[in-house]
Write a protein that holds these residues in place. Structure first.
Motif, PDB file in Angstrom:
ATOM      1  N   ARG A 296     -35.638 -78.623 -15.771  1.00 37.76           N
ATOM      2  CA  ARG A 296     -36.803 -77.807 -16.145  1.00 37.76           C
ATOM      3  C   ARG A 296     -37.405 -78.266 -17.459  1.00 37.76           C
ATOM      4  O   ARG A 296     -36.701 -78.574 -18.421  1.00 37.76           O
ATOM      5  CB  ARG A 296     -36.405 -76.338 -16.286  1.00 37.76           C
ATOM      6  CG  ARG A 296     -36.314 -75.587 -14.986  1.00 37.76           C
ATOM      7  CD  ARG A 296     -37.685 -75.189 -14.473  1.00 37.76           C
ATOM      8  NE  ARG A 296     -37.585 -74.684 -13.103  1.00 37.76           N
ATOM      9  CZ  ARG A 296     -38.622 -74.227 -12.406  1.00 37.76           C
ATOM     10  NH1 ARG A 296     -39.820 -74.227 -12.945  1.00 37.76           N
ATOM     11  NH2 ARG A 296     -38.461 -73.800 -11.179  1.00 37.76           N
ATOM     12  N   PHE A 297     -38.739 -78.300 -17.487  1.00 36.59           N
ATOM     13  CA  PHE A 297     -39.486 -78.578 -18.717  1.00 36.59           C
ATOM     14  C   PHE A 297     -40.392 -77.366 -18.934  1.00 36.59           C
ATOM     15  O   PHE A 297     -41.422 -77.223 -18.280  1.00 36.59           O
ATOM     16  CB  PHE A 297     -40.315 -79.852 -18.561  1.00 36.59           C
ATOM     17  CG  PHE A 297     -40.762 -80.469 -19.865  1.00 36.59           C
ATOM     18  CD1 PHE A 297     -41.455 -79.724 -20.803  1.00 36.59           C
ATOM     19  CD2 PHE A 297     -40.483 -81.799 -20.141  1.00 36.59           C
ATOM     20  CE1 PHE A 297     -41.873 -80.288 -21.995  1.00 36.59           C
ATOM     21  CE2 PHE A 297     -40.898 -82.383 -21.330  1.00 36.59           C
ATOM     22  CZ  PHE A 297     -41.588 -81.629 -22.260  1.00 36.59           C
ATOM     23  N   VAL A 298     -39.972 -76.485 -19.839  1.00 41.57           N
ATOM     24  CA  VAL A 298     -40.690 -75.233 -20.088  1.00 41.57           C
ATOM     25  C   VAL A 298     -41.594 -75.396 -21.308  1.00 41.57           C
ATOM     26  O   VAL A 298     -41.122 -75.790 -22.386  1.00 41.57           O
ATOM     27  CB  VAL A 298     -39.712 -74.063 -20.312  1.00 41.57           C
ATOM     28  CG1 VAL A 298     -40.465 -72.764 -20.603  1.00 41.57           C
ATOM     29  CG2 VAL A 298     -38.798 -73.888 -19.091  1.00 41.57           C
TER      30      VAL A 298
ATOM     31  N   ARG B 149     -56.284 -68.595 -16.006  1.00 41.48           N
ATOM     32  CA  ARG B 149     -56.961 -69.400 -14.990  1.00 41.48           C
ATOM     33  C   ARG B 149     -57.005 -70.867 -15.408  1.00 41.48           C
ATOM     34  O   ARG B 149     -56.751 -71.768 -14.593  1.00 41.48           O
ATOM     35  CB  ARG B 149     -58.373 -68.862 -14.769  1.00 41.48           C
ATOM     36  CG  ARG B 149     -59.143 -69.577 -13.681  1.00 41.48           C
ATOM     37  CD  ARG B 149     -60.462 -68.881 -13.399  1.00 41.48           C
ATOM     38  NE  ARG B 149     -61.173 -69.499 -12.309  1.00 41.48           N
ATOM     39  CZ  ARG B 149     -62.294 -69.028 -11.771  1.00 41.48           C
ATOM     40  NH1 ARG B 149     -62.824 -67.905 -12.244  1.00 41.48           N
ATOM     41  NH2 ARG B 149     -62.882 -69.658 -10.778  1.00 41.48           N
ATOM     42  N   GLU B 150     -57.292 -71.116 -16.683  1.00 38.51           N
ATOM     43  CA  GLU B 150     -57.348 -72.488 -17.179  1.00 38.51           C
ATOM     44  C   GLU B 150     -55.991 -73.168 -17.063  1.00 38.51           C
ATOM     45  O   GLU B 150     -55.901 -74.356 -16.712  1.00 38.51           O
ATOM     46  CB  GLU B 150     -57.818 -72.482 -18.638  1.00 38.51           C
ATOM     47  CG  GLU B 150     -59.245 -71.956 -18.813  1.00 38.51           C
ATOM     48  CD  GLU B 150     -59.578 -71.668 -20.272  1.00 38.51           C
ATOM     49  OE1 GLU B 150     -58.709 -71.938 -21.139  1.00 38.51           O
ATOM     50  OE2 GLU B 150     -60.684 -71.173 -20.551  1.00 38.51           O
ATOM     51  N   MET B 151     -54.929 -72.410 -17.330  1.00 41.92           N
ATOM     52  CA  MET B 151     -53.574 -72.953 -17.251  1.00 41.92           C
ATOM     53  C   MET B 151     -53.244 -73.389 -15.823  1.00 41.92           C
ATOM     54  O   MET B 151     -52.725 -74.492 -15.598  1.00 41.92           O
ATOM     55  CB  MET B 151     -52.575 -71.889 -17.727  1.00 41.92           C
ATOM     56  CG  MET B 151     -51.117 -72.234 -17.528  1.00 41.92           C
ATOM     57  SD  MET B 151     -50.006 -70.895 -18.053  1.00 41.92           S
ATOM     58  CE  MET B 151     -50.342 -69.649 -16.773  1.00 41.92           C
ATOM     59  N   ILE B 152     -53.555 -72.525 -14.852  1.00 39.44           N
ATOM     60  CA  ILE B 152     -53.211 -72.834 -13.465  1.00 39.44           C
ATOM     61  C   ILE B 152     -54.078 -73.966 -12.927  1.00 39.44           C
ATOM     62  O   ILE B 152     -53.611 -74.832 -12.178  1.00 39.44           O
ATOM     63  CB  ILE B 152     -53.328 -71.572 -12.600  1.00 39.44           C
ATOM     64  CG1 ILE B 152     -52.327 -70.516 -13.087  1.00 39.44           C
ATOM     65  CG2 ILE B 152     -53.074 -71.894 -11.124  1.00 39.44           C
ATOM     66  CD1 ILE B 152     -52.480 -69.162 -12.425  1.00 39.44           C
TER      67      ILE B 152
ATOM     68  N   GLU C 202     -48.172 -77.970  -8.842  1.00 40.80           N
ATOM     69  CA  GLU C 202     -47.139 -78.858  -9.381  1.00 40.80           C
ATOM     70  C   GLU C 202     -46.353 -78.230 -10.519  1.00 40.80           C
ATOM     71  O   GLU C 202     -45.569 -78.909 -11.188  1.00 40.80           O
ATOM     72  CB  GLU C 202     -47.769 -80.173  -9.857  1.00 40.80           C
ATOM     73  CG  GLU C 202     -48.550 -80.904  -8.781  1.00 40.80           C
ATOM     74  CD  GLU C 202     -47.733 -81.106  -7.504  1.00 40.80           C
ATOM     75  OE1 GLU C 202     -46.580 -81.582  -7.623  1.00 40.80           O
ATOM     76  OE2 GLU C 202     -48.228 -80.770  -6.407  1.00 40.80           O
ATOM     77  N   ALA C 203     -46.551 -76.930 -10.766  1.00 35.85           N
ATOM     78  CA  ALA C 203     -45.825 -76.249 -11.842  1.00 35.85           C
ATOM     79  C   ALA C 203     -45.574 -74.801 -11.434  1.00 35.85           C
ATOM     80  O   ALA C 203     -46.151 -74.286 -10.471  1.00 35.85           O
ATOM     81  CB  ALA C 203     -46.615 -76.301 -13.151  1.00 35.85           C
TER      82      ALA C 203
ATOM     83  N   TYR D  65     -38.224 -83.492 -13.206  1.00 37.49           N
ATOM     84  CA  TYR D  65     -38.467 -82.242 -13.925  1.00 37.49           C
ATOM     85  C   TYR D  65     -39.501 -81.390 -13.197  1.00 37.49           C
ATOM     86  O   TYR D  65     -40.535 -81.903 -12.750  1.00 37.49           O
ATOM     87  CB  TYR D  65     -38.974 -82.508 -15.348  1.00 37.49           C
ATOM     88  CG  TYR D  65     -37.896 -82.914 -16.315  1.00 37.49           C
ATOM     89  CD1 TYR D  65     -37.153 -81.959 -16.993  1.00 37.49           C
ATOM     90  CD2 TYR D  65     -37.629 -84.261 -16.547  1.00 37.49           C
ATOM     91  CE1 TYR D  65     -36.166 -82.333 -17.892  1.00 37.49           C
ATOM     92  CE2 TYR D  65     -36.640 -84.642 -17.427  1.00 37.49           C
ATOM     93  CZ  TYR D  65     -35.909 -83.680 -18.101  1.00 37.49           C
ATOM     94  OH  TYR D  65     -34.927 -84.058 -18.981  1.00 37.49           O
ATOM     95  N   ARG D  66     -39.218 -80.102 -13.098  1.00 40.47           N
ATOM     96  CA  ARG D  66     -40.197 -79.132 -12.630  1.00 40.47           C
ATOM     97  C   ARG D  66     -40.741 -78.415 -13.866  1.00 40.47           C
ATOM     98  O   ARG D  66     -39.992 -77.749 -14.583  1.00 40.47           O
ATOM     99  CB  ARG D  66     -39.558 -78.130 -11.672  1.00 40.47           C
ATOM    100  CG  ARG D  66     -40.486 -77.012 -11.190  1.00 40.47           C
ATOM    101  CD  ARG D  66     -41.507 -77.508 -10.193  1.00 40.47           C
ATOM    102  NE  ARG D  66     -42.299 -76.383  -9.667  1.00 40.47           N
ATOM    103  CZ  ARG D  66     -43.290 -76.524  -8.794  1.00 40.47           C
ATOM    104  NH1 ARG D  66     -43.619 -77.730  -8.349  1.00 40.47           N
ATOM    105  NH2 ARG D  66     -43.965 -75.476  -8.350  1.00 40.47           N
ATOM    106  N   PRO D  67     -42.052 -78.526 -14.141  1.00 36.68           N
ATOM    107  CA  PRO D  67     -42.598 -77.855 -15.321  1.00 36.68           C
ATOM    108  C   PRO D  67     -42.836 -76.371 -15.089  1.00 36.68           C
ATOM    109  O   PRO D  67     -43.175 -75.947 -13.973  1.00 36.68           O
ATOM    110  CB  PRO D  67     -43.920 -78.594 -15.560  1.00 36.68           C
ATOM    111  CG  PRO D  67     -44.310 -79.120 -14.224  1.00 36.68           C
ATOM    112  CD  PRO D  67     -43.032 -79.389 -13.474  1.00 36.68           C
TER     113      PRO D  67
END
Length: 257
Positions: A3-5, A143-146, A152-153, A124-126
């Motif tokens: 995981r990459f958080v 919304r911008e984040m998604i 893919e995250a 890695y799954r972010p």
């Protein structure tokens, strides 16, 4: 799955660093093999509170083992590249506290380097964590984040209750006069989850910050009053209960999502 958080957002002052410190504290309590990164460099909150120190109380030069690696994500190209270089260490869990405007920077960084594709190739799954205040400049970043990473995250939205209760977040949840933020539906569509960041009394946080303590250390430090330590303990319990709901998204579970 590794995981990459990344705790990120374009709006400052929402509680991102507090959330990252809480996640780092839990990672340390559980003695996980983790790499912690502060995208604000050595002046960042995560580095200030969780960096590994020498016998004189000074940060050690090599922070990759048990410390916090400082990078300036809004700095030069070489400094930003350190975020991607981190995967070469092959740690099962990476936690990065990214600065304000980080969504904009991540979009540019991904365009330059194929960052998210490289994460996938490295196993890695972010997970992108967005801490919200009630203001429109914060709520619209979901919304911008998604849109930045799509399927893919994984996504976690944390409602910072320091700013108030559900009624105060009407720009997110909606009310009789305001429609719910489109980011809510988008979050559900992409399998994201929402949790609360419980309110920690301001005086307790001031005392902890003044002494430069981790949350775990502060809970046992008698320089805080008994009511302060008690309130901190209750806050940590409440936050852990929220994190327990999303352990798989945050790399805190051994189970694969």
């Amino acid at each position: 799955m590794k995981r990459f958080v990344m705790v990120c957002g374009d709006k400052g002052g929402t509680g991102k660093s507090l959330m990252t410190r809480a996640l780092a504290d839990r990672v340390r309590r559980e003695q996980r093999d983790a790499l912690l990164i502060d995208g604000d460099g050595e002046v960042g909150n995560l580095f200030q509170f969780y960096a590994r120190l020498d016998d004189k109380g000074e940060p050690v030069a090599d922070q990759t083992e048990g410390g916090v690696v400082p990078i300036r994500f809004t700095g030069t190209e070489r400094e930003r590249d350190q975020l991607l270089t981190a995967v070469d260490l092959e740690r099962p869990f990476i936690l990065a506290d990214l600065p304000a405007a980080s969504l904009t920077q991540l979009k540019q960084f991904d365009g330059d380097t194929g960052f998210f594709a490289e994460l996938a190739r490295s196993g890695y799954r972010p997970t992108l964590v967005n801490v919200l205040s009630p203001f429109s400049s914060s709520t619209r970043t979901v919304r911008e984040m998604i849109e930045l990473v799509g399927n893919e995250a994984d996504y976690v939205v944390a409602i910072n209750q320091w700013f108030g209760d559900r009624e105060d977040f009407f720009l997110w949840y909606g009310n009789a006069n305001t429609a719910p933020n489109p980011g809510q539906a988008m979050l559900r569509e992409f399998g994201g989850v929402e949790i609360a960041l419980p309110k920690l009394q301001a005086g307790v946080l001031v005392a902890i910050d003044d002494l430069l303590l981790t949350f775990t250390d502060a809970r046992e430090d008698t320089r805080l009053t008994t009511p302060q330590r008690s309130r901190l303990h209750r806050w940590m319990q409440a936050l852990d209960a929220q994190l327990d709901e999303v352990t798989v998204y945050l790399g805190l579970s051994e189970h694969v999502r």
